[in-house]
Scaffold this motif. Structure first.
Motif, PDB file in Angstrom:
ATOM      1  N   TYR A  38      33.560   7.332  -2.626  1.00  0.00           N
ATOM      2  CA  TYR A  38      34.381   6.160  -2.948  1.00  0.00           C
ATOM      3  C   TYR A  38      34.610   6.026  -4.464  1.00  0.00           C
ATOM      4  O   TYR A  38      35.709   5.691  -4.899  1.00  0.00           O
ATOM      5  N   THR A  39      33.568   6.267  -5.276  1.00  0.00           N
ATOM      6  CA  THR A  39      33.732   6.043  -6.725  1.00  0.00           C
ATOM      7  C   THR A  39      34.829   6.945  -7.284  1.00  0.00           C
ATOM      8  O   THR A  39      35.747   6.486  -7.971  1.00  0.00           O
ATOM      9  N   GLU A  60      35.214  18.418  -5.605  1.00  0.00           N
ATOM     10  CA  GLU A  60      34.227  17.973  -4.620  1.00  0.00           C
ATOM     11  C   GLU A  60      33.457  19.189  -4.069  1.00  0.00           C
ATOM     12  O   GLU A  60      34.064  20.157  -3.619  1.00  0.00           O
ATOM     13  N   ALA A  61      32.114  19.076  -4.096  1.00  0.00           N
ATOM     14  CA  ALA A  61      31.280  20.198  -3.665  1.00  0.00           C
ATOM     15  C   ALA A  61      31.463  20.521  -2.187  1.00  0.00           C
ATOM     16  O   ALA A  61      31.451  21.689  -1.791  1.00  0.00           O
ATOM     17  N   SER A  69      29.370   7.938   1.029  1.00  0.00           N
ATOM     18  CA  SER A  69      30.596   7.229   1.393  1.00  0.00           C
ATOM     19  C   SER A  69      31.039   7.516   2.829  1.00  0.00           C
ATOM     20  O   SER A  69      31.765   6.704   3.406  1.00  0.00           O
ATOM     21  N   GLY A  73      26.284   2.140   6.011  1.00  0.00           N
ATOM     22  CA  GLY A  73      26.231   1.117   7.052  1.00  0.00           C
ATOM     23  C   GLY A  73      27.535   0.358   7.250  1.00  0.00           C
ATOM     24  O   GLY A  73      27.640  -0.451   8.171  1.00  0.00           O
ATOM     25  N   TRP A  75      28.941  -1.863   5.292  1.00  0.00           N
ATOM     26  CA  TRP A  75      29.008  -3.218   4.738  1.00  0.00           C
ATOM     27  C   TRP A  75      29.829  -3.178   3.465  1.00  0.00           C
ATOM     28  O   TRP A  75      29.402  -2.569   2.474  1.00  0.00           O
ATOM     29  N   VAL A 214      30.637  21.604  -8.864  1.00  0.00           N
ATOM     30  CA  VAL A 214      30.614  21.643 -10.331  1.00  0.00           C
ATOM     31  C   VAL A 214      29.193  21.988 -10.764  1.00  0.00           C
ATOM     32  O   VAL A 214      28.226  21.358 -10.334  1.00  0.00           O
ATOM     33  N   GLU A 245      26.791   9.810  -7.598  1.00  0.00           N
ATOM     34  CA  GLU A 245      25.690   8.905  -7.316  1.00  0.00           C
ATOM     35  C   GLU A 245      24.367   9.564  -6.903  1.00  0.00           C
ATOM     36  O   GLU A 245      23.648  10.105  -7.736  1.00  0.00           O
ATOM     37  N   GLY A 384      22.318   0.844  -2.964  1.00  0.00           N
ATOM     38  CA  GLY A 384      22.546   0.488  -1.554  1.00  0.00           C
ATOM     39  C   GLY A 384      23.634  -0.553  -1.357  1.00  0.00           C
ATOM     40  O   GLY A 384      23.922  -0.936  -0.227  1.00  0.00           O
ATOM     41  N   GLY A 386      26.905  -0.092  -2.567  1.00  0.00           N
ATOM     42  CA  GLY A 386      27.927   0.659  -3.299  1.00  0.00           C
ATOM     43  C   GLY A 386      29.318   0.635  -2.715  1.00  0.00           C
ATOM     44  O   GLY A 386      30.248   1.115  -3.352  1.00  0.00           O
ATOM     45  N   VAL A 387      29.490   0.097  -1.521  1.00  0.00           N
ATOM     46  CA  VAL A 387      30.803   0.243  -0.891  1.00  0.00           C
ATOM     47  C   VAL A 387      31.846  -0.598  -1.628  1.00  0.00           C
ATOM     48  O   VAL A 387      32.866  -0.079  -2.076  1.00  0.00           O
TER      49      VAL A 387
HETATM   50  C1  LIG Z   1      22.685   5.697   4.986  1.00  0.00           C
HETATM   51  C2  LIG Z   1      23.329   4.868   3.908  1.00  0.00           C
HETATM   52  C3  LIG Z   1      23.722   3.560   4.197  1.00  0.00           C
HETATM   53  C4  LIG Z   1      24.342   2.787   3.209  1.00  0.00           C
HETATM   54  N1  LIG Z   1      24.853   1.572   3.565  1.00  0.00           N
HETATM   55  C5  LIG Z   1      25.589   0.862   2.661  1.00  0.00           C
HETATM   56  C6  LIG Z   1      26.274  -0.308   3.065  1.00  0.00           C
HETATM   57  O1  LIG Z   1      26.289  -0.667   4.236  1.00  0.00           O
HETATM   58  N2  LIG Z   1      26.941  -1.012   2.108  1.00  0.00           N
HETATM   59  C7  LIG Z   1      26.966  -0.627   0.802  1.00  0.00           C
HETATM   60  O2  LIG Z   1      27.548  -1.319  -0.028  1.00  0.00           O
HETATM   61  N3  LIG Z   1      26.385   0.540   0.406  1.00  0.00           N
HETATM   62  C8  LIG Z   1      25.727   1.303   1.315  1.00  0.00           C
HETATM   63  N4  LIG Z   1      25.194   2.501   0.960  1.00  0.00           N
HETATM   64  C9  LIG Z   1      25.449   2.994  -0.413  1.00  0.00           C
HETATM   65  C10 LIG Z   1      26.895   3.478  -0.578  1.00  0.00           C
HETATM   66  O3  LIG Z   1      27.286   4.219   0.545  1.00  0.00           O
HETATM   67  C11 LIG Z   1      26.988   4.343  -1.831  1.00  0.00           C
HETATM   68  O4  LIG Z   1      26.483   3.611  -2.924  1.00  0.00           O
HETATM   69  C12 LIG Z   1      28.425   4.744  -2.155  1.00  0.00           C
HETATM   70  O5  LIG Z   1      29.045   5.315  -1.034  1.00  0.00           O
HETATM   71  C13 LIG Z   1      28.411   5.709  -3.327  1.00  0.00           C
HETATM   72  O6  LIG Z   1      29.678   6.293  -3.465  1.00  0.00           O
HETATM   73  P1  LIG Z   1      29.856   7.458  -4.523  1.00  0.00           P
HETATM   74  O7  LIG Z   1      31.245   7.898  -4.437  1.00  0.00           O
HETATM   75  O8  LIG Z   1      29.377   6.971  -5.842  1.00  0.00           O
HETATM   76  O9  LIG Z   1      28.835   8.579  -4.056  1.00  0.00           O
HETATM   77  P2  LIG Z   1      28.931   9.539  -2.766  1.00  0.00           P
HETATM   78  O10 LIG Z   1      29.668   8.920  -1.653  1.00  0.00           O
HETATM   79  O11 LIG Z   1      27.545   9.999  -2.481  1.00  0.00           O
HETATM   80  O12 LIG Z   1      29.836  10.727  -3.260  1.00  0.00           O
HETATM   81  C14 LIG Z   1      29.394  11.670  -4.188  1.00  0.00           C
HETATM   82  C15 LIG Z   1      30.155  12.951  -3.911  1.00  0.00           C
HETATM   83  O13 LIG Z   1      29.858  13.873  -4.956  1.00  0.00           O
HETATM   84  C16 LIG Z   1      29.805  15.154  -4.377  1.00  0.00           C
HETATM   85  N5  LIG Z   1      29.036  16.014  -5.280  1.00  0.00           N
HETATM   86  C17 LIG Z   1      27.714  15.996  -5.509  1.00  0.00           C
HETATM   87  N6  LIG Z   1      27.375  16.937  -6.412  1.00  0.00           N
HETATM   88  C18 LIG Z   1      28.527  17.553  -6.760  1.00  0.00           C
HETATM   89  C19 LIG Z   1      28.831  18.625  -7.641  1.00  0.00           C
HETATM   90  N7  LIG Z   1      27.889  19.267  -8.335  1.00  0.00           N
HETATM   91  N8  LIG Z   1      30.121  19.036  -7.741  1.00  0.00           N
HETATM   92  C20 LIG Z   1      31.104  18.404  -7.056  1.00  0.00           C
HETATM   93  N9  LIG Z   1      30.855  17.393  -6.194  1.00  0.00           N
HETATM   94  C21 LIG Z   1      29.590  16.967  -6.060  1.00  0.00           C
HETATM   95  C22 LIG Z   1      29.126  14.930  -3.049  1.00  0.00           C
HETATM   96  O14 LIG Z   1      29.361  16.001  -2.139  1.00  0.00           O
HETATM   97  C23 LIG Z   1      29.747  13.619  -2.613  1.00  0.00           C
HETATM   98  O15 LIG Z   1      30.879  13.806  -1.797  1.00  0.00           O
HETATM   99  C24 LIG Z   1      24.547   3.303   1.899  1.00  0.00           C
HETATM  100  C25 LIG Z   1      24.131   4.607   1.609  1.00  0.00           C
HETATM  101  C26 LIG Z   1      23.537   5.383   2.599  1.00  0.00           C
HETATM  102  C27 LIG Z   1      23.113   6.787   2.277  1.00  0.00           C
END
Ligand SMILES: Cc1cc2nc3c(=O)[nH]c(=O)nc-3n(C[C@H](O)[C@H](O)[C@H](O)COP(=O)(O)OP(=O)(O)OC[C@H]3O[C@@H](n4cnc5c(N)ncnc54)[C@H](O)[C@@H]3O)c2cc1C
Length: 476
Positions: A38-39, A60-61, A69, A73, A75, A214, A245, A384, A386-387
């Motif tokens: 999502y970020t 994206e890896a 993402s 859950g 939320w 990366v 993240e 937790g 992060g959505v």
């Molecule tokens: C089981 C679970 C339940 C959760 N429930 C909730 C909820 O209900 N509500 C809420 O607000 N938050 C919840 N969270 C937290 C929330 O999902 C995350 O904080 C949020 O999705 C983070 O988004 P992001 O894009 O920062 O990271 P991510 O979604 O983790 O994305 C990071 C991406 O980077 C990629 N990546 C990693 N390393 C590399 C690299 N070297 N090169 C290229 N790409 C790479 C990964 O493959 C991944 O796709 C939950 C998390 C989990 C695990």
């Protein structure tokens, strides 16, 4: 029961989406985003909305939505990812904290708005959030939280107390003693949001390359722009944003920045009409409890309960899971919580279990950071929550990259710094010790069936919980 396969959410969409091509050759871009969760995706989406002429590349890896993402859950909550007191140490003090909380509340609607305008069918329903107490200790914590919220100026429109009967009228949670209701929370299908958002960013002209890990993010020198290195060559860009993240520890130099906290989930088979008649949950509120090792749940659009909790909290050396496979003991423990809270699900099968990692900074406060001189930035550590936060962070990163001064760029998480985590084996021992303590505290706080020895036992549980919070720095 299926286990892993990244998550039930992807299975429910018919499996993983068609894979996008990897980076075809070394490239140049204005902005290079690492990570298509999502970020990264929200950042790309808003950047291209503000500056359609910019070249924005996302690396994206695995595939868009592979990480938290596509596993969470569901939320979309305005809950603050961090501690008010810590954010208040920033230059804007308490006003900055209130501004961040207000921004997060409006972010829930922003996610819903984009789902509508971009035609993302992510089952978005804004039914609010209920925190339920199932023991007197949990009830006391809820009342203390509400008292704090009132001190910070939150009225009934932001959070209000629900009596035992009011909770049960909404959701029939066995043993509910009371709850808090916050209207600014929505339920979504997480993978549907990730998939829809990736497509929306592409429609705006962002390039997403998948199966492109990366290996290093190197700042530029002398205004030459930095480089994101991959096995297929580098992407040179003026701005390089790390949006990884829970996976951040994989980068040399960032090993101790964010702890990859593991969270596991189970989902039931679709429940019968009779079961739903017993449980209620007609408002699709997101539901959590007030245990130290807390649970979170949603009613899915197809009539299941998806419920998550901690399980194995952390893997040695900040390792991450294999395609979301979780331990059977964790799935069984989550099944026990489900049946304890909803006895009507006693005969329901668990259909799928999985896990994922979220990023936790040492002070439990998220950050959105960009250095205009080096062009390096990152956002995450949402602990937790992060959505919704990732949407606000994405809009903020876009502003920062473009040099736009906005209400968002002065929020107290911008540029927030946390100290690093302890080295191993202290990190592993500390997190596992902490969760053992939390679980013991939860057991002691749960009344014995015959009510014997209750007061001393409960008091000990509460003390241990507070000790745990003071060790972990967990915000209240
Ligand atoms: C089981 C679970 C339940 C959760 N429930 C909730 C909820 O209900 N509500 C809420 O607000 N938050 C919840 N969270 C937290 C929330 O999902 C995350 O904080 C949020 O999705 C983070 O988004 P992001 O894009 O920062 O990271 P991510 O979604 O983790 O994305 C990071 C991406 O980077 C990629 N990546 C990693 N390393 C590399 C690299 N070297 N090169 C290229 N790409 C790479 C990964 O493959 C991944 O796709 C939950 C998390 C989990 C695990």
């Amino acid at each position: 029961m299926r286990n892993g396969e990244v998550s039930f959410w992807w299975r429910a969409r018919g499996g993983f989406p068609p894979r996008r091509p990897s980076l075809p050759r070394p490239e140049e871009a204005d902005v290079c985003i690492v990570g298509a969760g999502y970020t990264g995706l929200w950042t790309a989406y808003y950047l291209k909305g503000m500056r359609p002429d910019m070249r924005v590349v996302v690396l994206e890896a695995a595939f868009a939505g592979y990480g938290a993402s596509g596993r969470n859950g569901g939320w979309v909550t305005a809950a603050l990812p961090g501690s008010r007191a810590r954010y208040a140490r920033g230059p804007r003090g308490a006003d900055g904290v209130r501004a961040l909380e207000a921004a997060l509340r409006s972010t829930v609607d922003e996610v819903g708005r984009v789902c509508t305008t971009e035609g993302i069918a992510a089952d978005f329903v804004k039914g609010g959030r209920i925190a339920v107490a199932t023991s007197s200790s949990q009830l006391a914590r809820l009342r203390a939280t509400l008292a704090q919220d009132r001190k910070w100026g939150d009225g009934d429109d932001v959070v209000r107390f629900l009596s035992r009967d009011e909770v049960r009228e909404r959701i029939n949670v066995a043993g509910a003693l009371g709850g808090l209701y916050a209207p600014d929370s929505a339920r979504i299908q997480p993978a549907a949001l990730a998939e829809g958002l990736a497509a929306a960013a592409e429609r705006r002209g962002a390039d997403i390359y998948e199966a492109t890990p990366v290996t290093a993010i190197l700042p530029g020198t002398g205004g030459a722009g930095g480089v994101a290195r991959t096995p297929f060559g580098g992407v040179r860009a003026k701005s390089l944003l790390r949006c990884t993240e829970g996976f951040t520890a994989g980068f040399p130099g960032s090993r101790r920045a964010l702890l990859p906290m593991n969270s596991s989930m189970v989902v039931t088979e679709p429940l019968s009409d009779a079961t739903w008649e017993d449980i209620g949950w007609a408002g699709f509120e997101t539901l959590g409890d007030e245990a130290h090792a807390y649970m979170y749940a949603q009613r899915t659009a197809d009539g299941r309960i998806a419920l998550g909790g901690r399980g194995v909290p952390y893997r040695f050396g900040s390792a991450t899971d294999q395609l979301g496979q979780t331990s059977l003991a964790t799935a069984a423990a989550l099944g026990d919580i489900l049946r304890r809270m909803f006895p009507a699900t006693a005969a329901a099968q668990l259909d799928h279990a999985w896990c994922g990692v979220l990023g936790v900074p040492r002070d439990w406060c998220a950050s959105v950071t960009y250095d205009a001189t080096s062009g390096m930035g990152w956002a995450g550590g949402y602990t937790g929550h992060g959505v919704a936060a990732a949407n606000l962070a994405g809009r903020t990163l876009a502003d920062l990259v473009l040099g736009v001064s906005s209400d968002r760029t002065s929020l107290p998480w911008v540029g927030h710094r946390s100290r690093t985590w302890e080295p191993e084996p202290a990190r592993w021992a500390g997190v596992h010790g902490l969760y053992a303590l939390y679980r013991l505290a939860d057991r002691l706080e749960t009344p014995a069936a015959d009510g014997s020895g209750a007061a001393a036992r409960v008091a000990l549980g509460e003390v241990l919980g507070r000790v745990g919070d003071s060790i972990s720095g967990f915000p209240h």
